[in-house]
Design a protein around this motif. Structure first.
Motif: not given
Length: 240
Positions: A43-57
C-alpha cells in the motif's frame, strides 16, 4: 524563460526546492519504512511513495502531460523501458506511471541516505554492473517479483546524458523480457532535460510529457534476437 528571470529562479531553487525536496524525501522514506514494517508495504509503495515525486514536481513547478495511456493493460506485467536525460525523469515516472513497478537501479544508489534503504525495503532491484555474474543472478531473482501486474522499469541507456539522440542500450531489460516472456512497454519522456539537465543543478519550471508507445507483444519479444529487439525499442523511444 529570460536570462535574468532564470538567474532569479535559481535563488528559489536553492532556498526552497532543494531543502524541501530533501526534507520531503526523508519524511516519505520514514513513512514508507514504518508502513512496511507494519505489513502495509504494498500500500505504501502504491500510494505514499507516489506522493514523493508529485510533490517535488509541484513545488518546482512542473506541468505533466500524458499521452496514450490507453495502450496499457493494468493487469499485465511489463518490462518498461524509458529514455533518460534528467533526474526529473525519475520523479515523473514515480509520480505518474499508472501501475505498480520495481525499478532496476545501479548499486551505487544503495548508499544514498533514506533513498537507498527505502528502495531496497520496497523491493526495487539493485544491480552491480561491475560484477557480471552477480548482476545476472540479481536479474534472475528479480523475475520472481513480477506477478499480478507488477512491472519492472529500466533506463536501458544506463545513465543520464546530455544532447539529443539515445546512448547505446544495455541488454539487461531485453534479455529479462525474453527470459520471462513479458511484453515491453516503451515510454518516451519529453522536456525533463529542459527542467533539469543531466549533470547540472540548474532547475527551471516547465512541462514534461510522458508518451506511452504501443507495447511490443510477448510474441514479438520471443521471436526476435536481443539485438533486433534493442533496435526496435530504440526506434520507439526516439524523442524527435
Amino acid at each position: 524563460m529570460k536570462k535574468g528571470l532564470s538567474h532569479l529562479f535559481q535563488v528559489y531553487t536553492w532556498l526552497i526546492i532543494f531543502p524541501l525536496a530533501w526534507l520531503w524525501t526523508a519524511f516519505i522514506a520514514i513513512i514508507v519504512i514504518v508502513l512496511t514494517w507494519l505489513g502495509a508495504g504494498a500500500w505504501a509503495d502504491k500510494y505514499v511513495a507516489r506522493l514523493w515525486g508529485r510533490f517535488i514536481l509541484w513545488i518546482t513547478p512542473v506541468r505533466i502531460k500524458i499521452a496514450n495511456m490507453d495502450v496499457i493493460d493494468k493487469n499485465q506485467s511489463y518490462v518498461i523501458v524509458a529514455n533518460h536525460q534528467s533526474t526529473y525523469d525519475i520523479l515523473v515516472l514515480y509520480g505518474y506511471l499508472p501501475m505498480a513497478f520495481k525499478w532496476v537501479m545501479k548499486i551505487e544508489l544503495r548508499k544514498v541516505p533514506f533513498i537507498g534503504y527505502t528502495c531496497a525495503l520496497m523491493g526495487h532491484i539493485y544491480v552491480d554492473r561491475k560484477n557480471r555474474q552477480a548482476a545476472q543472478k540479481t536479474m534472475q531473482q528479480a523475475g520472481a517479483k513480477l506477478t499480478g501486474g507488477i512491472s519492472v522499469l529500466f533506463f536501458p541507456e544506463g545513465t543520464r546524458h546530455t544532447g539529443t539522440g539515445l546512448l547505446p542500450f544495455k541488454k539487461g531489460a531485453f534479455k529479462m523480457a525474453q527470459s520471462l516472456g513479458l511484453p515491453i512497454l516503451p515510454v518516451i519522456i519529453k522536456g525533463a532535460e529542459q527542467v533539469m539537465p543531466a549533470k547540472s543543478l540548474r532547475i527551471l519550471p516547465g512541462t514534461i510529457e510522458l508518451v506511452f508507445q504501443p507495447p511490443i507483444s510477448a510474441e514479438t519479444v520471443k521471436g526476435k534476437s536481443t539485438d533486433d529487439l534493442i533496435q526496435l525499442s530504440r526506434s520507439l523511444l526516439h524523442t524527435e
